[in-house]
Enzyme design. Structure first.
Site, mmCIF file in Angstrom:
data_model
loop_
_atom_site.group_PDB
_atom_site.id
_atom_site.type_symbol
_atom_site.label_atom_id
_atom_site.label_comp_id
_atom_site.label_asym_id
_atom_site.label_seq_id
_atom_site.Cartn_x
_atom_site.Cartn_y
_atom_site.Cartn_z
ATOM 1 N N ASP A 44 32.965 67.068 22.534
ATOM 2 C CA ASP A 44 32.748 68.247 23.160
ATOM 3 C C ASP A 44 31.508 69.285 22.231
ATOM 4 O O ASP A 44 31.584 69.665 20.728
ATOM 5 C CB ASP A 44 34.342 69.195 22.605
ATOM 6 C CG ASP A 44 34.307 70.599 23.117
ATOM 7 O OD1 ASP A 44 34.073 70.068 24.486
ATOM 8 O OD2 ASP A 44 34.506 71.527 22.145
ATOM 9 N N ASP A 46 32.185 73.615 22.617
ATOM 10 C CA ASP A 46 32.313 74.622 22.526
ATOM 11 C C ASP A 46 33.638 74.513 21.582
ATOM 12 O O ASP A 46 34.430 73.930 22.263
ATOM 13 C CB ASP A 46 33.222 75.653 23.999
ATOM 14 C CG ASP A 46 31.068 76.122 24.371
ATOM 15 O OD1 ASP A 46 31.033 76.024 23.950
ATOM 16 O OD2 ASP A 46 31.540 75.541 25.692
#
Length: 258
Positions: A44, A46
């Site tokens: 991922d 953020d």
């Protein structure tokens, strides 16, 4: 591209040949180290590769129209809000306004984008071991491009929310696996969200590693079975130990393994 998408569709539909069954987190801790092949890690962005800076509750309140609507959305989502899912059924003008609000918050986040401690070292470690690196984010492609340019580390494929369907649907992770010609059970999904990253990885049949810097999710064993990751760490630096202790870090071979 079309054959890869068709392959991902077959995997989603269960048409592909069954893959070896993954061990649960508890079983894995008792297994001999080095018995699980690892050829790819998908991150991922953020809150995982970058320091979390977006005020998501404030963004959700503005998009949804205030505290009352935000509270209702949280209640409907079991305590969390999937804002992209919330606005999918809205009228075009309402969607446009919502995306403008989201874009403004995301731009503010880009202005103070910071790399997560340990991210550069972890990527260097994976490169040295010839382990593939991919990225899946619900942020926009502009944010991914800026991340690549600002920090000089490339992830391929790097899928933004322009790729549909997005997390927690397993489609983006299966697409990356098919692009790499690597089965999902030789990939680890690393992220800071149970409902998006861990669920995406588990649905795809990959191993999952939850980054929980602040301990907001509580002890690993307390997590519900359907969202419990295989591993839980408090920093990216801990991922080194997870990979070395629990996997055979084998470089990618040229032939397909799916």
């Amino acid at each position: 591209m079309l054959p890869r998408l068709l392959l991902a569709h077959r995997l989603l539909a269960g048409a592909a040949a069954p893959l070896p069954r993954r061990r649960t987190a508890a079983a894995m801790s008792a297994a001999a180290p080095g018995t699980r092949l690892l050829r790819g890690v998908v991150f991922d962005m953020d809150g995982t590769l970058t320091v979390p800076v977006i005020d998501f509750p404030a963004m959700y309140r503005e998009v949804l129209g205030g505290d009352e609507a935000y509270a209702a959305a949280r209640a409907a989502g079991g305590g969390s809000v999937d804002i992209l899912h919330c606005i999918e059924g809205w009228a075009p003008d309402e969607q446009r306004r919502a995306y403008e609000v989201i874009a403004r918050f995301e731009q503010d986040g880009l202005d103070c984008l910071q790399i997560m401690p340990g991210a550069s070292e972890l990527c260097g470690f994976l490169d040295a071991k010839q382990i593939r690196r991919g990225l899946i984010t619900r942020n926009v492609k502009t944010a991914v491009d800026l991340f690549h340019q600002r920090f000089g580390m490339m992830f391929s494929p790097a899928l933004s929310r322009e790729f549909r369907p997005y997390k927690p649907d397993p489609a983006p992770l299966l697409h990356i696996c098919s692009t790499w010609n690597i089965p999902p059970n030789e990939v680890v999904m690393v992220g800071d969200s149970l409902k998006d990253d861990v669920v995406c990885g588990k649905r795809a049949g990959a191993f999952t590693c939850l980054l929980d810097e602040t301990g907001r999710y509580g002890p690993h064993d307390s997590l519900p079975e359907d969202v419990r990751p295989d591993f839980k760490v408090s920093s990216l630096s801990e991922v080194f130990s997870v990979l070395e202790e629990h996997f055979d870090l084998a470089p990618v071979v040229s032939e397909s393994r799916i």
